[in-house]
Design an enzyme around this catalytic site. Structure first.
Site, PDB file in Angstrom:
ATOM      1  N   ASN A 134       0.822  -1.217   0.000  1.00  0.00           N
ATOM      2  CA  ASN A 134       0.000   0.000   0.000  1.00  0.00           C
ATOM      3  C   ASN A 134       0.852   1.261   0.000  1.00  0.00           C
ATOM      4  OD1 ASN A 134      -2.313  -1.554   0.348  1.00  0.00           O
ATOM      5  ND2 ASN A 134      -2.355  -1.299   2.563  1.00  0.00           N
ATOM      6  N   MET A 135       0.242   2.350  -0.463  1.00  0.00           N
ATOM      7  CA  MET A 135       0.795   3.673  -0.187  1.00  0.00           C
ATOM      8  C   MET A 135       0.047   4.200   1.029  1.00  0.00           C
ATOM      9  SD  MET A 135       3.074   5.837  -1.014  1.00  0.00           S
ATOM     10  CE  MET A 135       3.625   5.860  -2.710  1.00  0.00           C
TER      11      MET A 135
ATOM     12  N   ASP B  75       3.555  -5.681  12.059  1.00  0.00           N
ATOM     13  CA  ASP B  75       4.290  -6.216  10.900  1.00  0.00           C
ATOM     14  C   ASP B  75       5.743  -6.502  11.278  1.00  0.00           C
ATOM     15  OD1 ASP B  75       1.981  -5.892   9.409  1.00  0.00           O
ATOM     16  OD2 ASP B  75       2.501  -3.834   8.878  1.00  0.00           O
TER      17      ASP B  75
ATOM     18  N   GLY C  60       1.908  -6.738   3.911  1.00  0.00           N
ATOM     19  CA  GLY C  60       2.868  -7.616   3.244  1.00  0.00           C
ATOM     20  C   GLY C  60       4.188  -6.903   2.986  1.00  0.00           C
TER      21      GLY C  60
HETATM   22  O1  RIB Z   1       0.038  -2.818   9.500  1.00  0.00           O
HETATM   23  C1  RIB Z   1       0.188  -1.496   9.073  1.00  0.00           C
HETATM   24  C2  RIB Z   1      -0.268  -1.367   7.665  1.00  0.00           C
HETATM   25  O2  RIB Z   1      -1.653  -1.616   7.612  1.00  0.00           O
HETATM   26  C3  RIB Z   1      -0.091   0.011   7.066  1.00  0.00           C
HETATM   27  O3  RIB Z   1       1.155   0.205   6.463  1.00  0.00           O
HETATM   28  C4  RIB Z   1      -1.266   0.129   6.111  1.00  0.00           C
HETATM   29  O4  RIB Z   1      -0.882   0.112   4.785  1.00  0.00           O
HETATM   30  C5  RIB Z   1      -2.180  -1.033   6.446  1.00  0.00           C
HETATM   31  O5  RIB Z   1      -2.113  -2.001   5.494  1.00  0.00           O
END
Ligand code: RIB
Length: 298
Positions: A11-12, A245, A41
């Site tokens: 994502n951005m 993450d 991801g």
């Molecule tokens: O886990 C954080 C992420 O969740 C962010 O970077 C955003 O893109 C969402 O996907």
């Protein structure tokens, strides 16, 4: 070198820093805006690469203005993007994020991520077959999550399922995961349980080993028997985006050192990640993790 395959969203992130979260219908003046690379991801891939792993990403971007920068962001961190495909006539995934007092609120529009299909997993099957660990989250179609679980399981490759954002899944899928890494809300959703149920009960009910994240309180883990606690590491929080993450990536990278060590290093890595703005801003290198572990004997 540990070989990690990450299947997931790219994502951005459109980040606004505000003095507090607005009430519904309220307009607030923010303090700062930035657009940074994100997606669960992509974030997990970058965090694992910073921690020294050989990382291959399976994902997709659109054909919009964000796409070249999203690809470049992964490449510059050393992530192999051979299996990051472009979906034509489609926007890349975006996340609108408000950060206030170290906490965040996020709205994700999947865009191209909704077109990451099981066929993408089939094409990259050879990577999964020779990985030390596979990471997958749930910002992509569930049939692709299933294909990832089945492919890794069939080749005896440990797959770590980070069930975020929360959705209910067939119990049989959970049995294919080597570990699931939910927070309490996600675990309750996965099991179709009451969100107020004690998380230790939920962990015992899960059909596979669980590593449960508890934010500043650290994490709990259970292979069998009683859940064990790993306390969190004290840091000054700027932005919690990407902490989960970073936790998942570190857990996968250090898993070969055994479950308690992997959870401890994952907690330390996640703590460091919240000390800077942006999902990837604070993701640490191994020396920073070692330094924190030496400073705080949590
Ligand atoms: O886990 C954080 C992420 O969740 C962010 O970077 C955003 O893109 C969402 O996907």
């Amino acid at each position: 070198m540990t070989r990690i395959v990450v299947v997931g969203s790219i994502n951005m992130d459109l980040v606004t820093v505000a003095p507090r979260f607005p009430a519904p219908g309220e307009t607030l003046l923010g303090e700062r805006f930035l657009s940074v690379h994100g997606g669960k991801g992509g974030n997990q891939a970058v965090a694992a690469a910073r921690l020294g792993a050989d990382v291959h990403m399976i994902g997709v971007v659109g054909d919009d203005a964000f796409a070249p920068s999203l690809r470049e962001g992964l490449k510059q961190e050393g992530v192999d993007i051979t299996h990051v495909a472009t979906i034509e006539r489609c926007s890349s995934g975006t996340a609108s994020i408000t950060v206030a007092g170290g906490e965040n609120e996020i709205v994700v529009v999947p865009g191209a991520n909704a077109q990451l299909h099981p066929s993408h997993i089939t094409k990259a099957q050879h990577l999964i077959e020779c990985a030390d660990a596979v990471l997958v989250q749930m910002e992509i179609p569930l049939e692709t999550v299933e294909a990832t679980l089945r492919t890794a399981h069939a080749h005896h490759v440990p797959v770590i399922l980070n069930p975020a954002p929360a959705r209910q899944l067939p119990m049989e899928w959970l049995q294919l995961a080597r570990y699931i890494t939910p927070n309490q809300h996600e675990l309750a959703t996965l099991l179709g349980a009451d969100a107020g149920e004690d998380f230790r009960h939920l962990m015992r009910r899960a059909p596979c080993p669980v590593v449960l994240t508890r934010g500043v309180e650290g994490a709990w883990f259970r292979e069998e028997g009683e859940p064990q606690h790993q306390p969190g590491f004290a840091v000054e929080a700027v932005d919690s985006t990407g902490a989960g993450d970073t936790f998942n990536a570190a857990f996968a990278v250090f898993l070969h050192e055994g479950l308690p060590v992997a959870v401890r290093k994952a907690c330390a890595s996640a703590a460091l990640s919240v000390t800077r703005l942006g999902a990837r801003g604070g993701m640490p290198h191994p020396a920073e993790v070692d330094a924190l572990l030496q400073r705080q004997h949590a």
